[in-house]
Design a protein around this motif. Sequence first.
Motif, PDB file in Angstrom:
ATOM      1  N   GLY A   1       0.825  -1.197   0.000  1.00 29.22           N
ATOM      2  CA  GLY A   1       0.000   0.000   0.000  1.00 29.22           C
ATOM      3  C   GLY A   1       0.861   1.250   0.000  1.00 29.22           C
ATOM      4  O   GLY A   1       2.062   1.200  -0.222  1.00 29.22           O
ATOM      5  N   GLY A   2       0.248   2.353   0.223  1.00 31.28           N
ATOM      6  CA  GLY A   2       0.976   3.596   0.320  1.00 31.28           C
ATOM      7  C   GLY A   2       1.013   4.373  -0.979  1.00 31.28           C
ATOM      8  O   GLY A   2       0.317   4.046  -1.953  1.00 31.28           O
TER       9      GLY A   2
ATOM     10  N   VAL B   1       2.576  15.665  -7.924  1.00 32.06           N
ATOM     11  CA  VAL B   1       2.310  14.396  -8.593  1.00 32.06           C
ATOM     12  C   VAL B   1       2.239  13.315  -7.525  1.00 32.06           C
ATOM     13  O   VAL B   1       3.105  13.241  -6.647  1.00 32.06           O
ATOM     14  CB  VAL B   1       3.426  14.058  -9.612  1.00 32.06           C
ATOM     15  N   LEU B   2       1.210  12.490  -7.587  1.00 32.31           N
ATOM     16  CA  LEU B   2       1.042  11.373  -6.672  1.00 32.31           C
ATOM     17  C   LEU B   2       1.150  10.081  -7.468  1.00 32.31           C
ATOM     18  O   LEU B   2       0.528   9.947  -8.519  1.00 32.31           O
ATOM     19  CB  LEU B   2      -0.319  11.452  -5.973  1.00 32.31           C
ATOM     20  N   VAL B   3       1.946   9.140  -6.970  1.00 27.24           N
ATOM     21  CA  VAL B   3       2.048   7.808  -7.557  1.00 27.24           C
ATOM     22  C   VAL B   3       1.517   6.839  -6.517  1.00 27.24           C
ATOM     23  O   VAL B   3       2.044   6.769  -5.396  1.00 27.24           O
ATOM     24  CB  VAL B   3       3.502   7.459  -7.944  1.00 27.24           C
ATOM     25  N   ASP B   4       0.449   6.095  -6.859  1.00 27.63           N
ATOM     26  CA  ASP B   4      -0.143   5.181  -5.886  1.00 27.63           C
ATOM     27  C   ASP B   4       0.606   3.844  -5.866  1.00 27.63           C
ATOM     28  O   ASP B   4       1.574   3.644  -6.608  1.00 27.63           O
ATOM     29  CB  ASP B   4      -1.643   5.015  -6.123  1.00 27.63           C
TER      30      ASP B   4
ATOM     31  N   GLN C   1      -8.484  13.136  -2.775  1.00 30.68           N
ATOM     32  CA  GLN C   1      -9.218  12.567  -3.898  1.00 30.68           C
ATOM     33  C   GLN C   1      -8.750  11.156  -4.254  1.00 30.68           C
ATOM     34  O   GLN C   1      -9.553  10.287  -4.528  1.00 30.68           O
ATOM     35  CB  GLN C   1      -9.094  13.460  -5.132  1.00 30.68           C
ATOM     36  N   VAL C   2      -7.433  10.936  -4.249  1.00 29.22           N
ATOM     37  CA  VAL C   2      -6.889   9.659  -4.714  1.00 29.22           C
ATOM     38  C   VAL C   2      -6.856   8.600  -3.613  1.00 29.22           C
ATOM     39  O   VAL C   2      -7.175   7.442  -3.859  1.00 29.22           O
ATOM     40  CB  VAL C   2      -5.472   9.848  -5.315  1.00 29.22           C
ATOM     41  N   THR C   3      -6.476   8.997  -2.401  1.00 27.60           N
ATOM     42  CA  THR C   3      -6.280   8.005  -1.338  1.00 27.60           C
ATOM     43  C   THR C   3      -7.368   8.019  -0.270  1.00 27.60           C
ATOM     44  O   THR C   3      -7.484   7.068   0.494  1.00 27.60           O
ATOM     45  CB  THR C   3      -4.937   8.238  -0.624  1.00 27.60           C
TER      46      THR C   3
END
Length: 194
Positions: A73-74, A85-88, A105-107
Motif C-alpha cells: 500500500g501507500g 504528482v502522486l504515484v499510488d 481525492q486519490v487516497t
Amino acid sequence: MKILAGLLAVLSPAGCATTPLLERGQSAAALDAWQLMGRVSLTRGEQGWHASLNWQQQGEHFYLKISGPLGQGGFQLNGDDRGVVLVDADGKTFAAGDADVLLAQVTGWQLPVLGLRYWIRGLPAPAADEAQASEDDSGRLSHLVQSGWTINYNRYQMVGDFSLPDKLQLLRDDIAVRIVVDKWELGAVTARLP
C-alpha cells in the motif's frame, strides 16, 4: 565575594540555555533542506491506518513517501507550491495543483501536507490563516490551532542546534493523525528516499 559574582554570572539570563520561541522559530524556519523518517497513524472514526513516513524537503520542493506494513500500500507525493504528482501503490500517476486536495481525492487521506511541512518543524504555516499557539516552559510550541487543525506537540529532540518535534498529533473533526519522527537529517538531500 568572587564566588557570589561567579554564581550570578552563571545564573544570569545571558547564561541561560533556553532559546526564546522567536529565535528558535527563525532558526527552524531557516531550515530549507531536511529529511525525516518515522511513522504515521491516521484514524477516522472507527477506521485506522499505520504506515512508515519518509519526507524530504529541499526549499519549496518536497518528496513524501508513505508505505503500509511490509511495504504494501501507500503512495509517493512529489511536488512544490505550483503542483504535485502522486504515484499510488499500483504505479498509477495523478497530478494536481494542490497536494492536500489530490491526496484526499486519490487516497481518501486527509493529511495537510502544505501546512505540515511547517508544523512538523514546530512552526505555524506563514501563508495560512491566523494561528493560535501555546508554548511550553522552553518556549517551544506545545499547542497550535491553524487551518482547521489542532496540533499538539508531545515531545521534542535536539537535532544539531535545533529543537525539533519528534512526536505530534493533528486533530480535525473525526480525524486524528499521529506522527513519530525516528530520525531527522538536516542539510541538502543527496539521494531520494528508498
